[in-house]
Design a protein around this motif. Structure first.
Motif, mmCIF file in Angstrom:
data_model
loop_
_atom_site.group_PDB
_atom_site.id
_atom_site.type_symbol
_atom_site.label_atom_id
_atom_site.label_comp_id
_atom_site.label_asym_id
_atom_site.label_seq_id
_atom_site.Cartn_x
_atom_site.Cartn_y
_atom_site.Cartn_z
ATOM 1 N N PHE A 26 0.825 -1.204 0.000
ATOM 2 C CA PHE A 26 0.000 0.000 0.000
ATOM 3 C C PHE A 26 0.864 1.262 0.000
ATOM 4 O O PHE A 26 1.937 1.286 0.604
ATOM 5 C CB PHE A 26 -0.871 0.066 1.259
ATOM 6 C CG PHE A 26 -1.852 -1.062 1.414
ATOM 7 C CD1 PHE A 26 -2.941 -1.190 0.575
ATOM 8 C CD2 PHE A 26 -1.699 -1.987 2.435
ATOM 9 C CE1 PHE A 26 -3.869 -2.217 0.750
ATOM 10 C CE2 PHE A 26 -2.609 -3.015 2.622
ATOM 11 C CZ PHE A 26 -3.694 -3.128 1.773
ATOM 12 N N HIS A 67 -0.359 5.281 0.808
ATOM 13 C CA HIS A 67 -1.487 6.156 1.117
ATOM 14 C C HIS A 67 -1.240 7.528 0.487
ATOM 15 O O HIS A 67 -0.257 8.191 0.806
ATOM 16 C CB HIS A 67 -1.678 6.287 2.629
ATOM 17 C CG HIS A 67 -3.048 6.715 3.011
ATOM 18 N ND1 HIS A 67 -3.565 7.955 2.698
ATOM 19 C CD2 HIS A 67 -4.028 6.051 3.662
ATOM 20 C CE1 HIS A 67 -4.797 8.049 3.156
ATOM 21 N NE2 HIS A 67 -5.111 6.901 3.737
ATOM 22 N N LEU A 125 -8.959 -7.223 -2.770
ATOM 23 C CA LEU A 125 -7.755 -6.592 -3.329
ATOM 24 C C LEU A 125 -6.752 -7.650 -3.774
ATOM 25 O O LEU A 125 -6.164 -7.560 -4.855
ATOM 26 C CB LEU A 125 -7.111 -5.656 -2.304
ATOM 27 C CG LEU A 125 -7.942 -4.461 -1.840
ATOM 28 C CD1 LEU A 125 -7.169 -3.659 -0.796
ATOM 29 C CD2 LEU A 125 -8.361 -3.582 -3.001
ATOM 30 N N TYR A 157 -1.010 -0.835 -4.160
ATOM 31 C CA TYR A 157 -2.323 -0.203 -4.094
ATOM 32 C C TYR A 157 -2.140 1.213 -3.572
ATOM 33 O O TYR A 157 -1.585 1.413 -2.496
ATOM 34 C CB TYR A 157 -3.273 -0.968 -3.162
ATOM 35 C CG TYR A 157 -3.953 -2.114 -3.842
ATOM 36 C CD1 TYR A 157 -5.019 -1.893 -4.708
ATOM 37 C CD2 TYR A 157 -3.538 -3.419 -3.636
ATOM 38 C CE1 TYR A 157 -5.649 -2.948 -5.357
ATOM 39 C CE2 TYR A 157 -4.163 -4.479 -4.275
ATOM 40 C CZ TYR A 157 -5.214 -4.229 -5.132
ATOM 41 O OH TYR A 157 -5.844 -5.267 -5.774
ATOM 42 N N GLU A 158 -2.604 2.168 -4.339
ATOM 43 C CA GLU A 158 -2.612 3.561 -3.899
ATOM 44 C C GLU A 158 -3.943 3.801 -3.204
ATOM 45 O O GLU A 158 -4.999 3.670 -3.812
ATOM 46 C CB GLU A 158 -2.440 4.500 -5.093
ATOM 47 C CG GLU A 158 -1.114 4.300 -5.810
ATOM 48 C CD GLU A 158 -0.994 5.119 -7.076
ATOM 49 O OE1 GLU A 158 -1.738 6.120 -7.252
ATOM 50 O OE2 GLU A 158 -0.143 4.754 -7.922
ATOM 51 N N ILE A 159 -3.884 4.127 -1.923
ATOM 52 C CA ILE A 159 -5.088 4.290 -1.103
ATOM 53 C C ILE A 159 -5.537 5.742 -1.135
ATOM 54 O O ILE A 159 -4.777 6.645 -0.800
ATOM 55 C CB ILE A 159 -4.816 3.879 0.359
ATOM 56 C CG1 ILE A 159 -4.261 2.461 0.438
ATOM 57 C CG2 ILE A 159 -6.082 4.052 1.210
ATOM 58 C CD1 ILE A 159 -5.147 1.389 -0.144
ATOM 59 N N ILE A 205 -13.121 0.603 0.395
ATOM 60 C CA ILE A 205 -11.812 1.217 0.156
ATOM 61 C C ILE A 205 -11.818 1.839 -1.233
ATOM 62 O O ILE A 205 -12.452 1.312 -2.153
ATOM 63 C CB ILE A 205 -10.693 0.156 0.312
ATOM 64 C CG1 ILE A 205 -9.330 0.814 0.389
ATOM 65 C CG2 ILE A 205 -10.762 -0.898 -0.776
ATOM 66 C CD1 ILE A 205 -8.248 -0.111 0.914
ATOM 67 N N ILE A 247 -9.309 2.996 -4.260
ATOM 68 C CA ILE A 247 -7.937 2.647 -4.640
ATOM 69 C C ILE A 247 -7.645 2.932 -6.113
ATOM 70 O O ILE A 247 -8.543 3.139 -6.917
ATOM 71 C CB ILE A 247 -7.654 1.150 -4.374
ATOM 72 C CG1 ILE A 247 -8.706 0.223 -5.048
ATOM 73 C CG2 ILE A 247 -7.613 0.844 -2.917
ATOM 74 C CD1 ILE A 247 -8.278 -0.347 -6.336
ATOM 75 N N PHE A 275 -10.059 6.818 -9.597
ATOM 76 C CA PHE A 275 -9.994 5.765 -8.584
ATOM 77 C C PHE A 275 -11.188 4.845 -8.701
ATOM 78 O O PHE A 275 -12.172 5.143 -9.374
ATOM 79 C CB PHE A 275 -9.855 6.332 -7.168
ATOM 80 C CG PHE A 275 -11.095 6.959 -6.585
ATOM 81 C CD1 PHE A 275 -12.049 6.199 -5.928
ATOM 82 C CD2 PHE A 275 -11.289 8.334 -6.672
ATOM 83 C CE1 PHE A 275 -13.177 6.783 -5.380
ATOM 84 C CE2 PHE A 275 -12.415 8.926 -6.118
ATOM 85 C CZ PHE A 275 -13.363 8.158 -5.467
#
Length: 182
Positions: free
Chosen positions: A42, A44, A92, A105-107, A139, A141, A171
């Motif tokens: 991840f 963030h 995911l 994963y870009e949160i 979520i 992402i 997203f």
């Protein structure tokens, strides 16, 4: 078996293998993958924090890892921590397996407190009053290096919950609610 039958059978096998590895006609995840350790990476986008973590081994969740994920996916506006539904993490993981990628994963958003959700609702009509983010069941992402449209299509193919596509904001929303798309 004559030559023509042999060649036809071989062609079907090759097409089947290609379809199993191509998007968007993803093949089902082989049951043997469920015994692999489930690891996610991840980043963030709001806190710039990174987390690489194995949250499950075989069929058992790692409770310490889940606690770290709960903290990582906290409401970054209020710092409130809430339990994240492990099924969100499984979705995911399944997306990465189907897409044959191990990218980060870009949160954009994990857990949201009711206070934060209300503030966001006042700014945008795209925020649900009873958002599953407030239950730790959603979520937002992107995947580094992947088109969000491709991620959306893969998530929809899983039929594991809700999938929202926000092309302008780049997203995908994923949740463990009922199967639906928007």
């Amino acid at each position: 078996m004559n030559r023509r039958s042999f060649l036809a059978l071989g062609a079907k096998a090759v097409v089947g293998l290609c379809l199993a590895q191509a998007g968007p006609a993803w093949a089902k995840i082989p049951s043997s993958l469920s015994t692999k350790p489930r690891t996610l990476s991840f980043y963030h986008t709001h806190t710039q924090e990174r987390l690489d973590i194995t949250y499950a081994t075989a069929k058992d969740y790692d409770m310490d890892a889940l606690a770290k994920i709960n903290t990582y996916l906290r409401d970054f506006r209020t710092s409130e921590v809430h339990r994240i539904d492990p099924a969100v993490l499984d979705i995911l993981w399944k997306i990465q397996q189907k897409m044959c990628c191990n990218s980060t994963y870009e949160i954009i958003s994990g857990y949201r407190s009711p206070k934060t959700n209300q503030q966001l609702r006042q700014k945008s009509n795209g925020v649900a009053k009873r958002s599953l983010h407030m239950k730790g069941q959603a979520i937002d992402i992107r995947i580094t290096g992947e088109k969000t449209k491709t991620v959306r299509d893969c998530a929809i193919s899983l039929k594991s919950g809700g999938v929202g596509y926000y092309a302008k904001s780049n997203f995908v929303h994923i949740d463990t609610g009922r199967v639906r798309t928007w």
